[in-house]
Write an enzyme that holds these catalytic residues in place. Structure first.
Site, PDB file in Angstrom:
ATOM      1  N   ASP A  26       0.816  -1.216   0.000  1.00 34.24           N
ATOM      2  CA  ASP A  26       0.000   0.000   0.000  1.00 34.24           C
ATOM      3  C   ASP A  26       0.856   1.275   0.000  1.00 34.24           C
ATOM      4  O   ASP A  26       0.467   2.286   0.557  1.00 34.24           O
ATOM      5  CB  ASP A  26      -0.970   0.014   1.204  1.00 34.24           C
ATOM      6  CG  ASP A  26      -1.763  -1.283   1.309  1.00 34.24           C
ATOM      7  OD1 ASP A  26      -2.350  -1.681   0.289  1.00 34.24           O
ATOM      8  OD2 ASP A  26      -1.760  -1.911   2.379  1.00 34.24           O
ATOM      9  N   HIS A  54      -5.575  -2.039  -6.267  1.00 30.81           N
ATOM     10  CA  HIS A  54      -5.349  -0.614  -6.406  1.00 30.81           C
ATOM     11  C   HIS A  54      -6.606   0.047  -6.950  1.00 30.81           C
ATOM     12  O   HIS A  54      -7.315  -0.525  -7.760  1.00 30.81           O
ATOM     13  CB  HIS A  54      -4.126  -0.296  -7.268  1.00 30.81           C
ATOM     14  CG  HIS A  54      -3.985  -1.148  -8.485  1.00 30.81           C
ATOM     15  ND1 HIS A  54      -3.097  -2.192  -8.563  1.00 30.81           N
ATOM     16  CD2 HIS A  54      -4.628  -1.111  -9.659  1.00 30.81           C
ATOM     17  CE1 HIS A  54      -3.217  -2.763  -9.747  1.00 30.81           C
ATOM     18  NE2 HIS A  54      -4.131  -2.123 -10.434  1.00 30.81           N
TER      19      HIS A  54
HETATM   20  P1  IMP Z   1      -1.852 -13.090   1.575  1.00 28.10           P
HETATM   21  O1  IMP Z   1      -1.018 -12.426   0.538  1.00 28.10           O
HETATM   22  O2  IMP Z   1      -3.320 -12.937   1.315  1.00 28.10           O
HETATM   23  O3  IMP Z   1      -1.450 -14.524   1.825  1.00 28.10           O
HETATM   24  O4  IMP Z   1      -1.600 -12.336   2.969  1.00 28.10           O
HETATM   25  C1  IMP Z   1      -0.343 -12.400   3.644  1.00 28.10           C
HETATM   26  C2  IMP Z   1       0.026 -11.072   4.263  1.00 28.10           C
HETATM   27  O5  IMP Z   1       0.309 -10.128   3.241  1.00 28.10           O
HETATM   28  C3  IMP Z   1      -1.070 -10.443   5.118  1.00 28.10           C
HETATM   29  O6  IMP Z   1      -0.475  -9.746   6.185  1.00 28.10           O
HETATM   30  C4  IMP Z   1      -1.735  -9.487   4.158  1.00 28.10           C
HETATM   31  O7  IMP Z   1      -2.417  -8.453   4.830  1.00 28.10           O
HETATM   32  C5  IMP Z   1      -0.523  -8.979   3.392  1.00 28.10           C
HETATM   33  N1  IMP Z   1      -0.851  -8.477   2.056  1.00 28.10           N
HETATM   34  C6  IMP Z   1      -1.162  -9.210   0.974  1.00 28.10           C
HETATM   35  N2  IMP Z   1      -1.379  -8.415  -0.086  1.00 28.10           N
HETATM   36  C7  IMP Z   1      -1.172  -7.161   0.327  1.00 28.10           C
HETATM   37  C8  IMP Z   1      -1.203  -5.874  -0.331  1.00 28.10           C
HETATM   38  O8  IMP Z   1      -1.440  -5.746  -1.537  1.00 28.10           O
HETATM   39  N3  IMP Z   1      -0.930  -4.792   0.467  1.00 28.10           N
HETATM   40  C9  IMP Z   1      -0.623  -4.912   1.785  1.00 28.10           C
HETATM   41  N4  IMP Z   1      -0.559  -6.076   2.415  1.00 28.10           N
HETATM   42  C10 IMP Z   1      -0.831  -7.191   1.708  1.00 28.10           C
END
Ligand code: IMP
Length: 482
Positions: A26, A54
């Site tokens: 982000d 996004h």
């Molecule tokens: P996952 O990618 O859904 O497996 O989540 C794993 C970790 O990455 C978690 O803490 C999510 O909140 C974080 N995360 C995944 N995608 C994003 C993103 O696009 N922005 C910020 N955090 C992310």
């Protein structure tokens, strides 16, 4: 005497550009990619899936994109999802429909690598069942990458890829059902959980005709384009500190997010690399669990932000915090209390979930690690307009972390072991603050001296040029420092 070194040359004319976030996601990468897209021909994703997101505004229409690359608004640019990505077909179909409604046609310029993984219904269930302690986005990302590595379970194929659908789609749909049934049995998933993906296979069947035409079966597609003189822009999803290997494991995503990964998941040899642009926020945030050294309020903040109601909604969401005495909290001596106001004023809530993001000071030790590990030579700092919230805090200054302490000793790196990282203590220091609203500034000359001094301090510490500042969410709210 001739030598190897005199016979090789490292120069890459018109090499590819890689844009990555250097913190926890982000950081505002989409804006940067959208801007850079103008001087590139292909905008490619190389990792992740619908966990990224996004929001971009186009002709007054707000579009929430998850899988389609951020350069979508540039007519004629090729959009590519590389083999390193995992695809949610149903969500992609929805995205494509919303693009169509906004009058954006991608029909002859969107390609999906046939080697990208397919998000299967059981991936979503498994992520929902076991992803809670990491705080995943529940998109099935981790289980999908796990199945890629597992490949097969006996005779049953686990690693189903997009290209498999082109061969015998009905056989794939039968396999999706078999994988779902097996996972339900193995993990004792009840009916209630199963309802989450009810109808999903049918929805995938219906999405297939929309998606099939985009599938690229030539793994050398991007390379051939580059050889023909097309310039490639890689858009990283998530961020360096969420890298499956380099981040704060296990509180990370499941793909490689570092700059080098662009050349694995984006289907181009590393010899085509040109430059790496890093993006970082000056007020940091993190969603999900995991170490966040410069977090205001430390463990209290993590617990507060991650508190969920029984239905999964946040206990202290955006609406709750809007009712707080923001100015009073800002002046608090307690960083945890101050953080609630900083979050509110900087809008750090999940776009879909409204979950409060954990917030903290810019961590230059971490930023330097990210800059070095990714070979970043050009850095863009975003959310600079929000630094003026600190002018209303007790000491009126901008907090930064330039030193870590581990067992009383000073260290200048992010320990690779999460157990150690959890024990690291931040040493806060302060830069002069400013109270001006800079969201309308477009030239460096119009920026407050205190902000320029802060930028110089960042550059000196992380050893990398800051080439531009984001001063608001709009595409034009940018100040070039070149
Ligand atoms: P996952 O990618 O859904 O497996 O989540 C794993 C970790 O990455 C978690 O803490 C999510 O909140 C974080 N995360 C995944 N995608 C994003 C993103 O696009 N922005 C910020 N955090 C992310």
């Amino acid at each position: 005497m001739s030598s190897v070194s005199e016979s090789i040359s490292g120069k890459v004319p018109n090499g590819a550009t890689v844009v990555i976030g250097l913190q926890f996601g982000d950081e505002g990468k989409a804006r940067v990619v959208d801007d850079l897209a103008a001087e590139h021909d292909i905008i490619a994703r190389f990792n992740g899936g619908a966990n990224a997101g996004h929001t971009i505004e186009h002709n007054g229409v707000k579009l929430a994109l998850k899988q389609v690359p951020a350069g979508v608004f540039h007519e004629g640019k090729i959009l590519y999802l590389g083999s390193g990505c995992v695809l949610n077909m149903v969500k992609l179909r929805t995205e494509l429909e919303s693009l169509k409604q906004a009058g954006i046609d991608v029909s002859d310029r969107f390609r999906i690598s046939s080697q990208a993984g397919l998000i299967q219904p059981h991936h979503i269930l498994l992520d929902t069942l076991i992803g809670g302690s990491v705080g995943t986005t529940r998109n099935g990302i981790g289980p999908a990458y796990a199945d890629r590595a597992l490949r097969m379970w006996g005779d049953r194929l686990l690693n189903i890829r997009v290209g498999d659908l082109l061969q015998d789609a009905e056989a794939v749909f039968a396999l999706l059902q078999a994988n779902l049934d097996a996972a339900k049995k193995m993990y004792g998933m009840g009916e209630e959980l199963g309802r989450l993906v009810e109808g999903e296979i049918q929805a995938m069947r219906e999405a297939l005709p929309v998606i099939a035409d985009f599938v690229e079966i030539d793994p050398l597609y991007v390379q051939k384009m580059a050889d023909a003189g097309k310039r490639v822009l890689f858009e990283g999803a998530q961020a360096f500190m969420l890298d499956v290997n380099k981040g704060s494991v296990p509180y990370v995503t499941s793909s490689h997010t570092s700059a080098a990964a662009a050349y694995i998941g984006g289907d181009l040899p590393p010899s085509y690399h040109g430059r790496t642009v890093g993006v970082a926020k000056v007020i940091m945030s993190r969603v999900g669990h995991g170490p966040f050294v410069s977090e205001f309020g430390g463990a209290r903040s993590e617990e507060y932000c991650m508190s969920l109601n029984a239905d999964g909604s946040p206990v202290y969401g955006k609406a709750v915090e809007a009712g707080y005495d923001i100015e009073g909290l800002l002046r608090s001596d307690d960083d945890f209390e101050m953080s609630k106001a900083v979050r509110h004023l900087s809008g750090e809530y999940g776009t879909v979930t409204t979950r409060p993001r954990r917030v903290g000071a810019v961590d230059l030790v971490q930023l330097k690690t990210g800059v070095m590990a990714n070979g970043v030579k050009e850095l863009i700092l975003t959310k600079c307009d929000l630094l003026n919230v600190y002018a209303r805090t007790k000491n009126g200054k901008i907090p930064v972390v330039k030193e870590y302490r581990l067992d009383g000793k000073s260290i200048d790196f992010v320990p690779g072991s999460t157990a150690l990282l959890k024990r690291v203590e931040p040493v806060f220091s302060w830069c002069e603050g400013f109270s001006e609203d800079i969201s309308g500034v477009r030239e460096a000359a119009g920026l407050p001296a205190a902000l320029m001094a802060f930028v110089k301090e960042v550059e000196a510490f992380v050893g990398c040029r800051v080439v531009g500042l984001g001063v608001g969410p709009g595409r034009e709210q940018y100040v070039s420092l070149k």
